[in-house]
Design a protein around this motif. Sequence first.
Motif, PDB file in Angstrom:
ATOM      1  N   ARG A 129     -22.108 -56.499  21.143  1.00  0.00           N
ATOM      2  CA  ARG A 129     -22.319 -55.437  20.159  1.00  0.00           C
ATOM      3  C   ARG A 129     -23.289 -55.902  19.072  1.00  0.00           C
ATOM      4  O   ARG A 129     -24.188 -55.165  18.671  1.00  0.00           O
ATOM      5  CB  ARG A 129     -20.989 -55.023  19.543  1.00  0.00           C
ATOM      6  N   ASN A 133     -26.879 -54.233  18.226  1.00  0.00           N
ATOM      7  CA  ASN A 133     -27.175 -53.760  16.871  1.00  0.00           C
ATOM      8  C   ASN A 133     -28.416 -54.429  16.290  1.00  0.00           C
ATOM      9  O   ASN A 133     -29.206 -53.796  15.607  1.00  0.00           O
ATOM     10  CB  ASN A 133     -25.985 -53.981  15.941  1.00  0.00           C
ATOM     11  N   GLU A 136     -31.388 -52.717  18.011  1.00  0.00           N
ATOM     12  CA  GLU A 136     -31.301 -51.271  18.162  1.00  0.00           C
ATOM     13  C   GLU A 136     -32.620 -50.567  17.851  1.00  0.00           C
ATOM     14  O   GLU A 136     -33.012 -49.630  18.530  1.00  0.00           O
ATOM     15  CB  GLU A 136     -30.209 -50.738  17.244  1.00  0.00           C
TER      16      GLU A 136
END
Length: 181
Positions: A129, A133, A136
Motif C-alpha cells: 500500500r 501511494n 500514485e
Amino acid sequence: MYIHRDHEQAHLRLFTDYFSRDPRWSGQMFHRRFRMRKPLFLRIINAIAAHDSYFKQTTDAVGRQSISTLQKCTSAICQLSYETTSDMFDEYLHVSDHTGRECLAKLCLAVVEAFKDTYLRKPTTDDTRMMVNMHELQVHDFPGMLGSINCLHWQCKNCPTTWREQYTSGHKGSYVGKNVW
C-alpha cells in the motif's frame, strides 16, 4: 609464498582517498567506482562489522594491525561491483587472493543476516500500500507494474530451449528474470 603486504599503509591510502574529512576523490567519483553512494557504503560496513566479528580489525602476535574493516569490505564490494576476481585489488588494498575470497563470502552472508528482516522479506500489505501511494501520481503506472514484479505474466516465446526451465516460474511460457528479449 609469503608476500609482505603493508596493511596499515594501504588502509591509510584508502581512508585518505575516499573517507577522510577532505578526500582526494569526490563523492561523485566514489559513486562511480563503488556503484553506490558513500553513506550507503558506510551503513553496510557498520552493520556488517556489528554483525560479524570477522570484519573487526585485530592485531597479530607481533602487534601489527590486521586488514582493516574498510579494506575487507571494500575488497568484497569491489568484487561484486566489478564482477571480478579477488586479487584484482591486491595492489591497492593489499588484500591477498585468499583473504579477498573469504571477505566476499563472509560479506554476502553478513549482508543477508544483517538486512534480512528489513529488506529481504516478502512485502506486507502495508508495504505494498505504501509503494502504491508513493507512486500514485507517477506516470509509469506503478499499480500495473506491481503485478508483474516477479515476471509471472511475461510470455517467453523466443526463450532458448537451454534456458527455458531455468528462468520460468512454473507457469507455462512465463519468464522470471531480466527482460533480455
